[in-house]
Design a protein around this motif. Structure first.
Motif, PDB file in Angstrom:
ATOM      1  N   ASN A 331      47.483  74.016  21.111  1.00  0.00           N
ATOM      2  CA  ASN A 331      47.378  75.482  21.064  1.00  0.00           C
ATOM      3  C   ASN A 331      46.739  76.025  22.336  1.00  0.00           C
ATOM      4  N   SER A 332      45.692  75.337  22.802  1.00  0.00           N
ATOM      5  CA  SER A 332      45.016  75.787  24.021  1.00  0.00           C
ATOM      6  C   SER A 332      45.969  75.715  25.204  1.00  0.00           C
ATOM      7  N   ALA A 333      46.769  74.639  25.238  1.00  0.00           N
ATOM      8  CA  ALA A 333      47.713  74.481  26.350  1.00  0.00           C
ATOM      9  C   ALA A 333      48.744  75.611  26.355  1.00  0.00           C
ATOM     10  N   LYS A 334      48.990  76.169  25.150  1.00  0.00           N
ATOM     11  CA  LYS A 334      49.945  77.282  25.061  1.00  0.00           C
ATOM     12  C   LYS A 334      49.305  78.596  25.490  1.00  0.00           C
ATOM     13  N   GLY A 335      48.009  78.551  25.832  1.00  0.00           N
ATOM     14  CA  GLY A 335      47.339  79.742  26.327  1.00  0.00           C
ATOM     15  C   GLY A 335      46.514  80.483  25.285  1.00  0.00           C
ATOM     16  N   ALA A 337      43.296  81.477  23.008  1.00  0.00           N
ATOM     17  CA  ALA A 337      41.845  81.416  23.248  1.00  0.00           C
ATOM     18  C   ALA A 337      41.260  80.311  22.370  1.00  0.00           C
ATOM     19  N   ASN A 338      40.125  79.773  22.806  1.00  0.00           N
ATOM     20  CA  ASN A 338      39.546  78.577  22.195  1.00  0.00           C
ATOM     21  C   ASN A 338      39.388  78.651  20.665  1.00  0.00           C
ATOM     22  N   ILE A 339      38.723  79.699  20.190  1.00  0.00           N
ATOM     23  CA  ILE A 339      38.406  79.750  18.752  1.00  0.00           C
ATOM     24  C   ILE A 339      39.657  80.019  17.901  1.00  0.00           C
ATOM     25  N   PRO A 340      40.477  81.013  18.254  1.00  0.00           N
ATOM     26  CA  PRO A 340      41.727  81.152  17.481  1.00  0.00           C
ATOM     27  C   PRO A 340      42.580  79.885  17.534  1.00  0.00           C
ATOM     28  N   ALA A 341      42.549  79.194  18.657  1.00  0.00           N
ATOM     29  CA  ALA A 341      43.326  77.949  18.772  1.00  0.00           C
ATOM     30  C   ALA A 341      42.829  76.926  17.764  1.00  0.00           C
ATOM     31  N   LEU A 342      41.504  76.877  17.583  1.00  0.00           N
ATOM     32  CA  LEU A 342      40.917  75.938  16.620  1.00  0.00           C
ATOM     33  C   LEU A 342      41.322  76.318  15.188  1.00  0.00           C
ATOM     34  N   HIS A 343      41.207  77.612  14.862  1.00  0.00           N
ATOM     35  CA  HIS A 343      41.497  78.047  13.494  1.00  0.00           C
ATOM     36  C   HIS A 343      42.963  77.848  13.141  1.00  0.00           C
ATOM     37  N   ASP A 344      43.811  78.110  14.105  1.00  0.00           N
ATOM     38  CA  ASP A 344      45.236  77.890  13.895  1.00  0.00           C
ATOM     39  C   ASP A 344      45.514  76.394  13.669  1.00  0.00           C
ATOM     40  N   ALA A 345      44.825  75.571  14.447  1.00  0.00           N
ATOM     41  CA  ALA A 345      45.001  74.115  14.315  1.00  0.00           C
ATOM     42  C   ALA A 345      44.509  73.634  12.944  1.00  0.00           C
ATOM     43  N   MET A 346      43.439  74.246  12.440  1.00  0.00           N
ATOM     44  CA  MET A 346      42.918  73.849  11.119  1.00  0.00           C
ATOM     45  C   MET A 346      43.979  74.117  10.045  1.00  0.00           C
ATOM     46  N   ASP A 347      44.592  75.303  10.115  1.00  0.00           N
ATOM     47  CA  ASP A 347      45.640  75.636   9.133  1.00  0.00           C
ATOM     48  C   ASP A 347      46.776  74.622   9.206  1.00  0.00           C
ATOM     49  N   ASP A 348      47.194  74.328  10.429  1.00  0.00           N
ATOM     50  CA  ASP A 348      48.304  73.389  10.616  1.00  0.00           C
ATOM     51  C   ASP A 348      47.983  72.018  10.060  1.00  0.00           C
TER      52      ASP A 348
END
Ligand code: ATP
Ligand code: MG
Length: 466
Positions: A331-335, A337-348
């Protein structure tokens, strides 16, 4: 027809002796000098339950895993009692007794002592269900199980020979119907009866075989092991909640790493936890992930073996972390931001897990809390650290962060900083904050500094992860 009907009625009466209705034979009576069970390892409450039942004229024994552990010289974590009294008859004898379960009715007798309350599980001898058509599904899986039987029948329907011994605390005698004690000496785990048939009746027994082998260090007997390769797929038919309970028991057995290797050797890990597929199937490229999970499991095993508590949420958070990390980085590599990237990854990560055994909601929220705390350990400026140590799940998040340090995923100096931070007083904490400022050139804003609350006293380092 009529004889079948009469037999069935008789089976409902627990006080009727079944001498020829079953082929279970007489048990071997093993005296104290042969089994060497140390009475000090017995639960006083379990002994109270057997005595009360015996005084009321019933048969009552400590049974199952407790006898196996006692014979191994291990202190059992819980005690089960088996009796020829029906659940109703048991319930009437104890003040704090509750009827539990429908498919498999038992009585929970609760004792309140100094520590946690102790529950003694009392079950009535069960009949063998060979001919009880309406209790067995087409696949052979047992659906309902409340037909009472003799002790011999009860022994025959248990899983392994070492789990089918009955101990009478009054006479200090073990009744052994299936050569469990000899198997203990041979360090062999042997299924009672025809193993393939027993696995078809209840596929979870395959997981239990792996768990007990890991726990006892015993070898699976050849005939007990052989059908697993072919029948492993039957686990797909087991309801997810039951599978989850069994996997949880396996992970919390204190021998989780050995048990997971056992699952792999038996070819049983597929589809149980996608993460296990991943960890066990991939080779060198997932070395980092393997290291993390291995360390987390070793850490869990060590805690459990030394009698400390471990939360399931913490454990699953560690098992899924490598997956989460991968998603987070992507997610971070896709640009993002750090925290939304983490939360999105948690859902996934959580959504992917649902394709196998579903992790229960109550653990999911613990996992999310532990994960979302992780980036906060790196923000050692302003009020952030003071706020973080006040989070209710701080201890679990901190332990988790230490695991990340131990595998080198996070700079170990950060872990050490936090260990010092929670162990010191206000002045020490201010010094530590200053050291970060010097280290990174990060200066907390004066406004934020002024608003910080007085930090709590140091947190003791032992009550981790519970
Ligand atoms: P643990 O130490 O993990 O509690 P245990 O052997 O006591 O191990 P339990 O699940 O508490 O395991 O079950 C108690 C007993 O009930 C077992 O020892 C076994 O005799 C019997 N049993 C439990 N599950 C099964 C099963 N699926 N099939 C046959 N017998 C079973
Ligand atoms: Mg048990």
């Amino acid at each position: 027809m009529i004889t079948k009907f009469i037999k069935r009625i008789l089976r409902r009466d627990p006080m009727v002796k079944h001498t020829q209705a079953n082929n279970t034979g007489a048990p071997k009576r093993i005296p104290k000098k042969a089994h060497r069970i140390d009475p000090h390892l017995l639960s006083k409450n379990a002994v109270k339950v057997t005595h009360t039942l015996q005084q009321a004229g019933y048969e009552a024994f400590i049974v199952g895993g407790a006898v196996r552990d006692l014979a191994l010289g291990i202190s059992p974590k819980d005690f089960d009692v088996a009796t020829n009294a029906t659940p109703d008859q048991v319930q009437r004898l104890f003040r704090k007794a509750r009827l539990i379960g429908r498919r498999f009715q038992i009585v929970h007798v609760t004792f309140f002592g100094k520590g946690h309350p102790e529950i003694i599980e009392v079950s009535t001898f069960r009949a063998l269900l060979d001919n009880a058509g309406d209790h067995v599904a087409e696949s052979g899986r047992i659906l309902r199980d409340n037909v009472w039987g003799s002790q011999g029948e009860d022994a025959a329907r248990r899983d392994f020979t070492i789990n089918a011994m009955y101990y009478d605390p009054s006479s200090e005698t073990v009744l052994d119907y299936h050569g469990g004690m000899a198997d203990m000496q041979k360090k062999t785990l042997r299924m009672i009866g025809d193993p393939a048939k027993r696995y078809r009746e209840d596929p979870v027994r395959m997981l239990r075989a792996v768990r007990f082998a890991a726990k006892t260090g015993f070898e699976l007997d050849g005939a007990t092991r052989a059908p697993i390769a072919k029948l492993g797929k039957l686990l797909n038919d087991v309801p997810s909640a039951r599978l989850f309970d069994e996997i949880l028991k396996l992970l919390m057995s204190g021998y989780s790493w050995a048990a997971i290797q056992g699952l792999k050797d038996a070819g049983l890990h597929h589809g149980l936890l996608p993460l296990l597929d991943h960890i066990l199937d991939t080779g060198a490229d997932s070395k980092g992930a393997n290291d993390f999970v291995k360390l987390a499991l070793a850490n869990t095993d060590e805690r459990i073996q030394s009698g400390k508590s471990v939360s399931a949420g913490f454990l699953f958070a560690t098992l899924l972390w490598p997956d989460l990390l991968k998603n987070w980085k992507a997610n971070s590599a896709k640009g993002m931001a750090n925290i939304p990237a983490l939360h999105d990854a948690m859902d996934d990560t959580i959504a992917t897990q649902s394709s196998g055994m579903t992790i229960q909601r109550r653990f999911e929220s613990d996992m999310r809390e532990i994960w979302s705390m992780q980036p906060r350990f790196e923000r050692r400026v302003g009020r952030y650290p003071y706020r973080l140590i006040e989070s209710p799940r701080f201890r679990a998040g901190y332990d988790f962060m230490l695991l990340r340090c131990a595998t080198g995923e996070l700079n170990p100096a950060i872990g050490q900083w936090w260990t010092d931070f929670i162990a010191t007083d206000v002045t020490g904490q201010d010094e530590l904050m200053a050291s970060v400022k010097n280290e990174s050139g990060n200066s907390p804003s004066p406004a934020k500094r002024r608003r910080r609350r007085k930090p709590k006293a140091a947190v003791p380092p032992e009550s981790a992860a519970s």
